[in-house]
Scaffold this motif. Structure first.
Motif, PDB file in Angstrom:
ATOM      1  N   LEU A   1      -6.471   4.819   3.954  1.00 21.85           N
ATOM      2  CA  LEU A   1      -6.861   4.014   3.959  1.00 21.85           C
ATOM      3  C   LEU A   1      -6.304   2.434   3.538  1.00 21.85           C
ATOM      4  O   LEU A   1      -7.329   1.882   4.197  1.00 21.85           O
ATOM      5  N   TYR A   2      -6.159   2.508   2.125  1.00 23.87           N
ATOM      6  CA  TYR A   2      -4.900   1.483   1.728  1.00 23.87           C
ATOM      7  C   TYR A   2      -4.076   0.689   2.575  1.00 23.87           C
ATOM      8  O   TYR A   2      -4.338  -0.453   2.990  1.00 23.87           O
TER       9      TYR A   2
ATOM     10  N   GLY B   1      -5.902   8.325   0.596  1.00 23.84           N
ATOM     11  CA  GLY B   1      -6.171   7.131  -0.496  1.00 23.84           C
ATOM     12  C   GLY B   1      -4.749   6.363   0.485  1.00 23.84           C
ATOM     13  O   GLY B   1      -5.241   4.981   0.571  1.00 23.84           O
TER      14      GLY B   1
ATOM     15  N   MET C   1      -5.468  14.547  -0.631  1.00 24.72           N
ATOM     16  CA  MET C   1      -5.998  13.484  -0.830  1.00 24.72           C
ATOM     17  C   MET C   1      -5.911  11.717  -1.201  1.00 24.72           C
ATOM     18  O   MET C   1      -6.250  10.505  -0.931  1.00 24.72           O
ATOM     19  N   LEU C   2      -4.240  11.816  -2.166  1.00 24.24           N
ATOM     20  CA  LEU C   2      -3.480  11.051  -2.364  1.00 24.24           C
ATOM     21  C   LEU C   2      -2.861  10.422  -1.157  1.00 24.24           C
ATOM     22  O   LEU C   2      -2.878   9.402  -0.600  1.00 24.24           O
TER      23      LEU C   2
END
Length: 159
Positions: free
Chosen positions: A113-114, A110, A106-107
């Motif tokens: 996505l960033y 994320g 998930m990190l």
């Protein structure tokens, strides 16, 4: 049953399960350090997308094979740990192995996505700058030919 071990029927909830784990076991310390190393690697390689994709798939494969790992560990637990943690339901391996790996996945998602939002915003800014530059050139070109024509006309008249 070894001293300090808890019967399965004594565990009434997830918190009592976590409290029953001997966290000073070298195997668990090594596993926690592996998870920390994986997290640090994911953070430090945030600009290397190819490596992060490889890391992501390795982590997902490890989670996928956690049931097989649990079966192997249940048969050979005495070789690397003091207690038999590996139950047939997979609660232990899910708690100390799969959940941290999925959190690292998930990190990574994320971070992707960033980076995608940063790339899209810089692309949009570049597009707006290009459009503004084209409009300035178009406006300059619309006024420039008239000036050149009149100056050329004047030069013919004076000859």
């Amino acid at each position: 049953m070894h001293p300090g071990q808890i019967e399965v029927n004594e565990i009434t909830g997830y918190w009592t399960f976590l409290m029953s784990i001997e966290w000073r076991d070298p195997f668990l310390i090594a596993l926690i350090l592996m998870h920390l190393l994986t997290t640090v690697t994911a953070l430090l390689t945030r600009n290397n997308t190819n490596f992060q994709i490889f890391l992501f798939f390795v982590l997902l494969c490890a989670v996928y094979f956690s049931e097989n790992i649990n079966e192997y560990a249940a048969h050979n637990w005495s070789a690397f740990t003091k207690q038999q943690y590996f139950d047939s339901n997979g609660l232990f391996i899910s708690t100390v192995f799969s959940i941290p790996l999925l959190l690292n996945c998930m990190l990574l998602i994320g971070a992707w996505l960033y980076n995608s939002t940063q790339l899209m915003s810089s692309l949009k800014i570049a597009q707006l700058k290009e459009r503004s530059r084209r409009e300035r050139e178009c406006n300059a070109a619309a006024t420039a030919p008239q000036t050149q024509f009149t100056s050329t006309t004047k030069s013919f008249k004076s000859d």
